[in-house]
Design a protein around this motif. Sequence first.
Motif, PDB file in Angstrom:
ATOM      1  N   ILE A 169       0.840  -1.204   0.000  1.00 11.04           N
ATOM      2  CA  ILE A 169       0.000   0.000   0.000  1.00 11.04           C
ATOM      3  C   ILE A 169       0.874   1.252   0.000  1.00 11.04           C
ATOM      4  CG2 ILE A 169      -1.794   1.268   1.230  1.00 11.04           C
ATOM      5  CD1 ILE A 169      -2.665  -1.431   0.015  1.00 11.04           C
ATOM      6  N   ALA A 170       1.929   1.247   0.797  1.00  8.21           N
ATOM      7  CA  ALA A 170       2.826   2.401   0.865  1.00  8.21           C
ATOM      8  C   ALA A 170       3.446   2.680  -0.502  1.00  8.21           C
ATOM      9  CB  ALA A 170       3.909   2.160   1.905  1.00  8.21           C
ATOM     10  N   ARG A 171       3.801   1.628  -1.212  1.00  6.63           N
ATOM     11  CA  ARG A 171       4.390   1.812  -2.540  1.00  6.63           C
ATOM     12  C   ARG A 171       3.351   2.298  -3.554  1.00  6.63           C
ATOM     13  NH1 ARG A 171       7.244  -1.344   0.480  1.00  6.63           N
ATOM     14  NH2 ARG A 171       9.507  -1.551   0.185  1.00  6.63           N
ATOM     15  N   ARG A 172       2.148   1.762  -3.472  1.00  5.02           N
ATOM     16  CA  ARG A 172       1.080   2.214  -4.368  1.00  5.02           C
ATOM     17  C   ARG A 172       0.750   3.685  -4.108  1.00  5.02           C
ATOM     18  NH1 ARG A 172      -0.903   2.191  -9.258  1.00  5.02           N
ATOM     19  NH2 ARG A 172      -3.199   2.361  -9.351  1.00  5.02           N
ATOM     20  N   ARG A 173       0.713   4.058  -2.855  1.00  6.07           N
ATOM     21  CA  ARG A 173       0.448   5.454  -2.486  1.00  6.07           C
ATOM     22  C   ARG A 173       1.472   6.383  -3.123  1.00  6.07           C
ATOM     23  NH1 ARG A 173       1.835   7.489   3.527  1.00  6.07           N
ATOM     24  NH2 ARG A 173       0.811   9.531   3.584  1.00  6.07           N
ATOM     25  N   ARG A 174       2.735   5.993  -3.072  1.00  3.90           N
ATOM     26  CA  ARG A 174       3.790   6.817  -3.671  1.00  3.90           C
ATOM     27  C   ARG A 174       3.668   6.836  -5.190  1.00  3.90           C
ATOM     28  NH1 ARG A 174       8.700   9.047  -2.481  1.00  3.90           N
ATOM     29  NH2 ARG A 174      10.249   9.051  -4.158  1.00  3.90           N
ATOM     30  N   ASP A 175       3.380   5.691  -5.795  1.00  2.00           N
ATOM     31  CA  ASP A 175       3.298   5.594  -7.256  1.00  2.00           C
ATOM     32  C   ASP A 175       2.230   6.526  -7.832  1.00  2.00           C
ATOM     33  OD1 ASP A 175       5.302   3.721  -7.311  1.00  2.00           O
ATOM     34  OD2 ASP A 175       3.955   1.991  -7.492  1.00  2.00           O
ATOM     35  N   ILE A 176       1.122   6.712  -7.079  1.00  2.00           N
ATOM     36  CA  ILE A 176       0.014   7.506  -7.627  1.00  2.00           C
ATOM     37  C   ILE A 176      -0.012   8.929  -7.056  1.00  2.00           C
ATOM     38  CG2 ILE A 176      -1.388   5.473  -8.092  1.00  2.00           C
ATOM     39  CD1 ILE A 176      -2.988   6.035  -5.580  1.00  2.00           C
ATOM     40  N   GLY A 177       1.080   9.334  -6.406  1.00  2.00           N
ATOM     41  CA  GLY A 177       1.187  10.706  -5.925  1.00  2.00           C
ATOM     42  C   GLY A 177       0.348  11.003  -4.704  1.00  2.00           C
ATOM     43  N   GLY A 178       0.181  10.007  -3.832  1.00  3.20           N
ATOM     44  CA  GLY A 178      -0.668  10.197  -2.659  1.00  3.20           C
ATOM     45  C   GLY A 178       0.080  10.415  -1.363  1.00  3.20           C
ATOM     46  N   GLU A 179       1.337  10.873  -1.437  1.00  2.07           N
ATOM     47  CA  GLU A 179       2.125  11.024  -0.213  1.00  2.07           C
ATOM     48  C   GLU A 179       1.503  11.996   0.786  1.00  2.07           C
ATOM     49  OE1 GLU A 179       5.324  10.480  -3.523  1.00  2.07           O
ATOM     50  OE2 GLU A 179       3.303  11.332  -3.309  1.00  2.07           O
ATOM     51  N   SER A 180       0.739  12.958   0.298  1.00  2.00           N
ATOM     52  CA  SER A 180       0.156  13.954   1.212  1.00  2.00           C
ATOM     53  C   SER A 180      -1.108  13.452   1.904  1.00  2.00           C
ATOM     54  CB  SER A 180      -0.170  15.238   0.448  1.00  2.00           C
ATOM     55  OG  SER A 180      -1.172  15.004  -0.523  1.00  2.00           O
ATOM     56  N   VAL A 181      -1.648  12.316   1.474  1.00  2.00           N
ATOM     57  CA  VAL A 181      -2.851  11.758   2.097  1.00  2.00           C
ATOM     58  C   VAL A 181      -2.478  11.159   3.451  1.00  2.00           C
ATOM     59  CG1 VAL A 181      -4.700  10.055   1.912  1.00  2.00           C
ATOM     60  CG2 VAL A 181      -3.901  11.262  -0.143  1.00  2.00           C
ATOM     61  N   LYS A 182      -3.094  11.666   4.519  1.00  2.00           N
ATOM     62  CA  LYS A 182      -2.809  11.155   5.850  1.00  2.00           C
ATOM     63  C   LYS A 182      -3.483   9.800   6.047  1.00  2.00           C
ATOM     64  CE  LYS A 182      -0.552  14.820   7.321  1.00  2.00           C
ATOM     65  NZ  LYS A 182       0.910  14.772   7.608  1.00  2.00           N
ATOM     66  N   LEU A 183      -2.793   8.899   6.724  1.00  2.00           N
ATOM     67  CA  LEU A 183      -3.299   7.541   6.914  1.00  2.00           C
ATOM     68  C   LEU A 183      -3.657   7.292   8.373  1.00  2.00           C
ATOM     69  CD1 LEU A 183      -0.847   5.468   4.675  1.00  2.00           C
ATOM     70  CD2 LEU A 183      -2.942   6.675   4.036  1.00  2.00           C
ATOM     71  N   MET A 184      -4.921   6.950   8.585  1.00  2.00           N
ATOM     72  CA  MET A 184      -5.414   6.602   9.914  1.00  2.00           C
ATOM     73  C   MET A 184      -5.438   5.076  10.004  1.00  2.00           C
ATOM     74  SD  MET A 184      -8.599   9.315  10.047  1.00  2.00           S
ATOM     75  CE  MET A 184      -8.895   9.160  11.819  1.00  2.00           C
ATOM     76  N   PHE A 185      -4.584   4.524  10.820  1.00  2.00           N
ATOM     77  CA  PHE A 185      -4.468   3.071  10.972  1.00  2.00           C
ATOM     78  C   PHE A 185      -5.449   2.596  12.033  1.00  2.00           C
ATOM     79  CE2 PHE A 185      -0.847   3.473   8.428  1.00  2.00           C
ATOM     80  CZ  PHE A 185      -0.132   2.292   8.286  1.00  2.00           C
ATOM     81  N   ASN A 186      -6.425   1.824  11.628  1.00  2.00           N
ATOM     82  CA  ASN A 186      -7.318   1.178  12.583  1.00  2.00           C
ATOM     83  C   ASN A 186      -6.652  -0.123  13.012  1.00  2.00           C
ATOM     84  OD1 ASN A 186      -9.386   0.120  14.069  1.00  2.00           O
ATOM     85  ND2 ASN A 186     -10.937   0.272  12.472  1.00  2.00           N
ATOM     86  N   ILE A 187      -6.090  -0.135  14.223  1.00  2.00           N
ATOM     87  CA  ILE A 187      -5.318  -1.310  14.661  1.00  2.00           C
ATOM     88  C   ILE A 187      -6.121  -2.211  15.599  1.00  2.00           C
ATOM     89  CG2 ILE A 187      -3.111  -0.152  14.374  1.00  2.00           C
ATOM     90  CD1 ILE A 187      -3.042   0.131  17.478  1.00  2.00           C
ATOM     91  N   PHE A 188      -7.390  -1.884  15.762  1.00  2.00           N
ATOM     92  CA  PHE A 188      -8.254  -2.704  16.628  1.00  2.00           C
ATOM     93  C   PHE A 188      -9.619  -2.771  15.955  1.00  2.00           C
ATOM     94  CE2 PHE A 188     -10.562  -3.206  20.871  1.00  2.00           C
ATOM     95  CZ  PHE A 188     -10.100  -4.494  21.080  1.00  2.00           C
ATOM     96  N   PRO A 189      -9.682  -3.384  14.756  1.00  2.00           N
ATOM     97  CA  PRO A 189     -10.906  -3.319  13.948  1.00  2.00           C
ATOM     98  C   PRO A 189     -12.080  -4.051  14.579  1.00  2.00           C
ATOM     99  CG  PRO A 189      -9.347  -4.864  12.992  1.00  2.00           C
ATOM    100  CD  PRO A 189      -8.619  -4.155  14.086  1.00  2.00           C
ATOM    101  N   GLU A 190     -13.267  -3.521  14.289  1.00  2.00           N
ATOM    102  CA  GLU A 190     -14.496  -4.132  14.770  1.00  2.00           C
ATOM    103  C   GLU A 190     -14.672  -5.527  14.161  1.00  2.00           C
ATOM    104  OE1 GLU A 190     -15.915   0.019  13.359  1.00  2.00           O
ATOM    105  OE2 GLU A 190     -14.069  -1.135  13.153  1.00  2.00           O
TER     106      GLU A 190
END
Length: 270
Positions: free
Chosen positions: A141-162
């Motif tokens: 995902i991190a690589r795809r984000r960079r490939d499509i110019g999404g570095e400025s998109v903030k990522l909220m990690f849900n580490i305790f999913p419902e």
Amino acid sequence: MSKNWLKDAYGTEKPIIAMCHLDPLPGDPKYDNNKGMEWVVDRALKNLTALQEGGVDAVMFSNEFSLPYLTKVEPITIAAMGRIIGEIKSEIKIPYGVNVLWDAKASVELAVVTGATFVREIFSGVYASDFGLWDTNYGSIARRRRDIGGESVKLMFNIFPEASVYLGNRDLVDIAKTTVFNHQPDILCISGRTAGAETSSELLARVAEAVPDTPVFANTGCTVESVASKLSVVDGAVVGSAFKRNGDFFEMVDKEEVLRFMDVVTAFRK
């Protein structure tokens, strides 16, 4: 990592991100072919308007009623969400994000296409869930984000999913620490067991203490009665059900409920 960007991004400390839940979309089992997409767009706009007029700090669009969820969505879901956001974008007056349940790659791609500034998703971990075995690969995902110019998109990690449990006997605090080290998330989200279920204040406090330089948000279950106590230990909250008629997950947003909730938040910030 610093928390200073939060105020710049949302215009306030302790921001409240409101959920704008989209009705079932084409391809979803509960999609209403007779009402069509125009009805879905109209309902999204009504919910957005109520949230904005109620004073929330940001809004997040999600396909919340695409039940049962997929961990890799069909292309029509992304197309439908893109259409909805595109049609109502001129009415969006506050920062907005997206969440394509439960597909991290689709969420990042939709954010880039629609101009969303943040995404919430399950980016890391392996889970046994109501949706089957749930695996992730944040590296891709991190690589795809960079490939499509999404570095400025903030990522909220849900580490305790419902509706799921982490595979492996690991404490959530330990997961928070290693997630921050390995993935450098912008925000950690901590949830209750289902949408609308309260997140334990004790658990929130433990996670926040363990990762002091990373923002921690209560991801579910904040109510007008509990939000002040939650915000006393975390950096913000994502709110959905509390903004709806009678606090019912399946109802429309009620502007009066939003105003009442945000009055409490404003008083707390002062």
